[in-house]
Motif scaffolding. Structure first.
Motif, PDB file in Angstrom:
ATOM      1  N   LEU A 179       0.832  -1.199   0.000  1.00 57.95           N
ATOM      2  CA  LEU A 179       0.000   0.000   0.000  1.00 57.95           C
ATOM      3  C   LEU A 179       0.871   1.255   0.000  1.00 57.95           C
ATOM      4  O   LEU A 179       0.554   2.253  -0.647  1.00 57.95           O
ATOM      5  N   ASN A 180       1.980   1.189   0.697  1.00 59.44           N
ATOM      6  CA  ASN A 180       2.874   2.340   0.764  1.00 59.44           C
ATOM      7  C   ASN A 180       3.663   2.561  -0.524  1.00 59.44           C
ATOM      8  O   ASN A 180       4.346   3.572  -0.665  1.00 59.44           O
ATOM      9  N   LYS A 181       3.565   1.637  -1.467  1.00 61.20           N
ATOM     10  CA  LYS A 181       4.179   1.842  -2.772  1.00 61.20           C
ATOM     11  C   LYS A 181       3.381   2.815  -3.624  1.00 61.20           C
ATOM     12  O   LYS A 181       3.892   3.320  -4.633  1.00 61.20           O
ATOM     13  N   LEU A 182       2.132   3.069  -3.239  1.00 59.37           N
ATOM     14  CA  LEU A 182       1.335   4.047  -3.971  1.00 59.37           C
ATOM     15  C   LEU A 182       1.993   5.420  -3.903  1.00 59.37           C
ATOM     16  O   LEU A 182       2.507   5.822  -2.862  1.00 59.37           O
ATOM     17  N   LYS A 183       1.930   6.144  -4.998  1.00 56.15           N
ATOM     18  CA  LYS A 183       2.394   7.527  -4.980  1.00 56.15           C
ATOM     19  C   LYS A 183       1.359   8.433  -4.332  1.00 56.15           C
ATOM     20  O   LYS A 183       1.695   9.439  -3.697  1.00 56.15           O
ATOM     21  N   LYS A 184       0.086   8.052  -4.499  1.00 53.07           N
ATOM     22  CA  LYS A 184      -0.981   8.850  -3.913  1.00 53.07           C
ATOM     23  C   LYS A 184      -2.214   7.978  -3.710  1.00 53.07           C
ATOM     24  O   LYS A 184      -2.529   7.114  -4.533  1.00 53.07           O
ATOM     25  N   PHE A 185      -2.891   8.202  -2.580  1.00 54.48           N
ATOM     26  CA  PHE A 185      -4.129   7.505  -2.244  1.00 54.48           C
ATOM     27  C   PHE A 185      -5.162   8.590  -1.937  1.00 54.48           C
ATOM     28  O   PHE A 185      -5.070   9.287  -0.932  1.00 54.48           O
ATOM     29  N   VAL A 186      -6.117   8.749  -2.843  1.00 53.93           N
ATOM     30  CA  VAL A 186      -7.103   9.827  -2.765  1.00 53.93           C
ATOM     31  C   VAL A 186      -8.462   9.237  -2.392  1.00 53.93           C
ATOM     32  O   VAL A 186      -8.961   8.334  -3.070  1.00 53.93           O
ATOM     33  N   MET A 187      -9.063   9.750  -1.313  1.00 52.79           N
ATOM     34  CA  MET A 187     -10.367   9.270  -0.858  1.00 52.79           C
ATOM     35  C   MET A 187     -11.394  10.389  -0.963  1.00 52.79           C
ATOM     36  O   MET A 187     -11.213  11.456  -0.389  1.00 52.79           O
ATOM     37  N   VAL A 188     -12.465  10.135  -1.710  1.00 47.77           N
ATOM     38  CA  VAL A 188     -13.533  11.115  -1.895  1.00 47.77           C
ATOM     39  C   VAL A 188     -14.737  10.705  -1.053  1.00 47.77           C
ATOM     40  O   VAL A 188     -15.245   9.587  -1.190  1.00 47.77           O
ATOM     41  N   MET A 189     -15.178  11.618  -0.181  1.00 49.44           N
ATOM     42  CA  MET A 189     -16.366  11.385   0.626  1.00 49.44           C
ATOM     43  C   MET A 189     -17.524  12.231   0.099  1.00 49.44           C
ATOM     44  O   MET A 189     -17.357  13.416  -0.201  1.00 49.44           O
ATOM     45  N   PHE A 190     -18.698  11.613   0.008  1.00 48.85           N
ATOM     46  CA  PHE A 190     -19.920  12.334  -0.341  1.00 48.85           C
ATOM     47  C   PHE A 190     -20.560  12.809   0.961  1.00 48.85           C
ATOM     48  O   PHE A 190     -21.012  12.006   1.783  1.00 48.85           O
ATOM     49  N   LEU A 191     -20.559  14.111   1.158  1.00 47.10           N
ATOM     50  CA  LEU A 191     -20.851  14.693   2.466  1.00 47.10           C
ATOM     51  C   LEU A 191     -22.302  14.552   2.891  1.00 47.10           C
ATOM     52  O   LEU A 191     -22.609  14.709   4.076  1.00 47.10           O
ATOM     53  N   ASN A 192     -23.196  14.263   1.947  1.00 48.93           N
ATOM     54  CA  ASN A 192     -24.614  14.072   2.276  1.00 48.93           C
ATOM     55  C   ASN A 192     -25.052  12.650   1.964  1.00 48.93           C
ATOM     56  O   ASN A 192     -26.209  12.404   1.612  1.00 48.93           O
ATOM     57  N   ASP A 193     -24.136  11.728   2.111  1.00 56.89           N
ATOM     58  CA  ASP A 193     -24.373  10.334   1.735  1.00 56.89           C
ATOM     59  C   ASP A 193     -25.459   9.690   2.604  1.00 56.89           C
ATOM     60  O   ASP A 193     -25.384   9.733   3.834  1.00 56.89           O
ATOM     61  N   THR A 194     -26.451   9.079   1.961  1.00 61.97           N
ATOM     62  CA  THR A 194     -27.494   8.348   2.679  1.00 61.97           C
ATOM     63  C   THR A 194     -27.372   6.846   2.469  1.00 61.97           C
ATOM     64  O   THR A 194     -28.182   6.080   2.994  1.00 61.97           O
ATOM     65  N   ILE A 195     -26.387   6.423   1.703  1.00 57.96           N
ATOM     66  CA  ILE A 195     -26.205   4.997   1.424  1.00 57.96           C
ATOM     67  C   ILE A 195     -25.174   4.388   2.369  1.00 57.96           C
ATOM     68  O   ILE A 195     -25.413   3.358   2.999  1.00 57.96           O
ATOM     69  N   VAL A 196     -24.016   5.016   2.477  1.00 57.20           N
ATOM     70  CA  VAL A 196     -22.925   4.497   3.310  1.00 57.20           C
ATOM     71  C   VAL A 196     -23.111   4.974   4.746  1.00 57.20           C
ATOM     72  O   VAL A 196     -23.184   6.171   5.009  1.00 57.20           O
ATOM     73  N   GLN A 197     -23.190   4.035   5.670  1.00 60.45           N
ATOM     74  CA  GLN A 197     -23.283   4.360   7.097  1.00 60.45           C
ATOM     75  C   GLN A 197     -22.154   3.672   7.848  1.00 60.45           C
ATOM     76  O   GLN A 197     -22.057   2.446   7.807  1.00 60.45           O
ATOM     77  N   PRO A 198     -21.306   4.449   8.526  1.00 56.33           N
ATOM     78  CA  PRO A 198     -21.275   5.904   8.520  1.00 56.33           C
ATOM     79  C   PRO A 198     -20.552   6.417   7.270  1.00 56.33           C
ATOM     80  O   PRO A 198     -19.664   5.744   6.742  1.00 56.33           O
ATOM     81  N   LYS A 199     -20.893   7.601   6.837  1.00 59.57           N
ATOM     82  CA  LYS A 199     -20.267   8.150   5.630  1.00 59.57           C
ATOM     83  C   LYS A 199     -18.773   8.361   5.826  1.00 59.57           C
ATOM     84  O   LYS A 199     -17.995   8.337   4.868  1.00 59.57           O
ATOM     85  N   GLU A 200     -18.348   8.543   7.082  1.00 62.34           N
ATOM     86  CA  GLU A 200     -16.930   8.773   7.378  1.00 62.34           C
ATOM     87  C   GLU A 200     -16.047   7.580   7.043  1.00 62.34           C
ATOM     88  O   GLU A 200     -14.824   7.713   6.952  1.00 62.34           O
ATOM     89  N   SER A 201     -16.653   6.429   6.833  1.00 62.40           N
ATOM     90  CA  SER A 201     -15.887   5.260   6.404  1.00 62.40           C
ATOM     91  C   SER A 201     -15.154   5.541   5.093  1.00 62.40           C
ATOM     92  O   SER A 201     -14.117   4.945   4.810  1.00 62.40           O
ATOM     93  N   GLN A 202     -15.688   6.484   4.314  1.00 65.23           N
ATOM     94  CA  GLN A 202     -15.075   6.839   3.036  1.00 65.23           C
ATOM     95  C   GLN A 202     -13.736   7.540   3.233  1.00 65.23           C
ATOM     96  O   GLN A 202     -12.938   7.622   2.291  1.00 65.23           O
ATOM     97  N   TRP A 203     -13.508   8.072   4.443  1.00 70.46           N
ATOM     98  CA  TRP A 203     -12.228   8.687   4.796  1.00 70.46           C
ATOM     99  C   TRP A 203     -11.490   7.833   5.833  1.00 70.46           C
ATOM    100  O   TRP A 203     -10.670   8.320   6.588  1.00 70.46           O
TER     101      TRP A 203
END
Length: 265
Positions: A179-203
């Motif tokens: 995983l640390n071989k990645l040059k960049k790991f970008v996580m996008v959270m949808f701030l009004n997410d009603t599908i993913v609980q908790p939405k913070e899992s995206q970060w």
């Protein structure tokens, strides 16, 4: 979940969009199985471990990726592609972008618009009472990243996918190094997410163990160190992006402005 690789109004459109804005760079939209039907069913019924193994095999056979590639995962595809980075370092993944990825799992299934109400209710009830039964883990993809903060030990012992790739059952140093071989790991959270609980899992955040209300901060999580995310943060490899809107509600303009440049680095 509920999509396929190449529909012209969904991931097929994303593929075309990327091709139009990265100077004709080769873009491959991954299809699980030999046809669109299998690809659709894989989102519900083909175990993530099988999907990751399948993807790793096909990426390794693609001569156009031998020097490395960037990867974008949508929703549950985010943590599945992270597993590819951790388990299959060749060909090398350079940048990983996840949109709505449930990196710490989910605990709740309030809406599943791609299914009938009866099916959605059945899946929710099944996950709540039997997520860690062997047959449920084997047959239902969503069970493999169901994370019950009220029964953490059952989760760690019963999860056949997420607990492993998050190094929660035992410490796999290869996962950390890859995983640390990645040059960049970008996580996008949808701030009004009603599908993913908790939405913070995206970060990569989740409920504090023992309850399902208070979110534990990113750097207090056991996964933060056990997966080497602390090192990635120090080295400036982690990027957290937030966008207003519900799950995967992303405009072409936002995608082009914020994500396309990452694919050109």
């Amino acid at each position: 979940m509920g999509d396929t690789c190449c529909l012209p109004f969904s991931l097929g459109a994303i593929k075309t969009l990327i091709e139009e804005h990265v100077n004709g760079t080769y873009v491959r939209s991954l299809k699980i199985g030999g046809n669109v039907v299998l690809d659709y069913e894989s989102g519900f019924f083909i175990h993530p471990n099988e999907q990751v193994e399948y993807v790793c095999k096909h990426l390794a056979q693609d001569e156009r990726l031998v020097e490395g590639y960037n990867a974008i995962g949508f929703s549950q595809g985010g943590q599945f592609l992270r597993a590819v980075a951790q388990r299959c370092p060749e060909p090398p993944m350079r940048t990983l972008i996840t949109l709505g990825g449930q990196h710490q799992g989910v605990f709740g299934l309030p809406m599943c618009p791609t299914l009938t109400a009866t099916s959605c209710e059945y899946i929710s009830r099944l996950l709540n009472v039997a997520a860690y039964e062997e047959w449920v883990q084997a047959e239902l993809v969503q069970a493999t990243y169901w994370h019950d903060p009220l029964h953490e030990n059952q989760y760690r012992l019963g999860s056949t996918f997420l607990a492993d790739i998050n190094n929660e059952l035992y410490l796999n140093e290869n996962y950390v190094e890859n995983l640390n071989k990645l040059k960049k790991f970008v996580m996008v959270m949808f701030l009004n997410d009603t599908i993913v609980q908790p939405k913070e899992s995206q970060w990569f955040q989740f409920y504090t163990s023992g309850q399902d209300r208070v979110i534990q901060s990113f750097n207090e999580s056991k996964v933060y160190q056990d997966l080497g995310l602390d090192r990635m943060l120090r080295e400036g490899k982690l990027q957290f992006l937030g966008i207003e809107g519900d799950h995967l509600a992303i405009s072409k303009a936002w995608f082009i402005e914020h994500l396309v440049p990452l694919l050109l680095e």
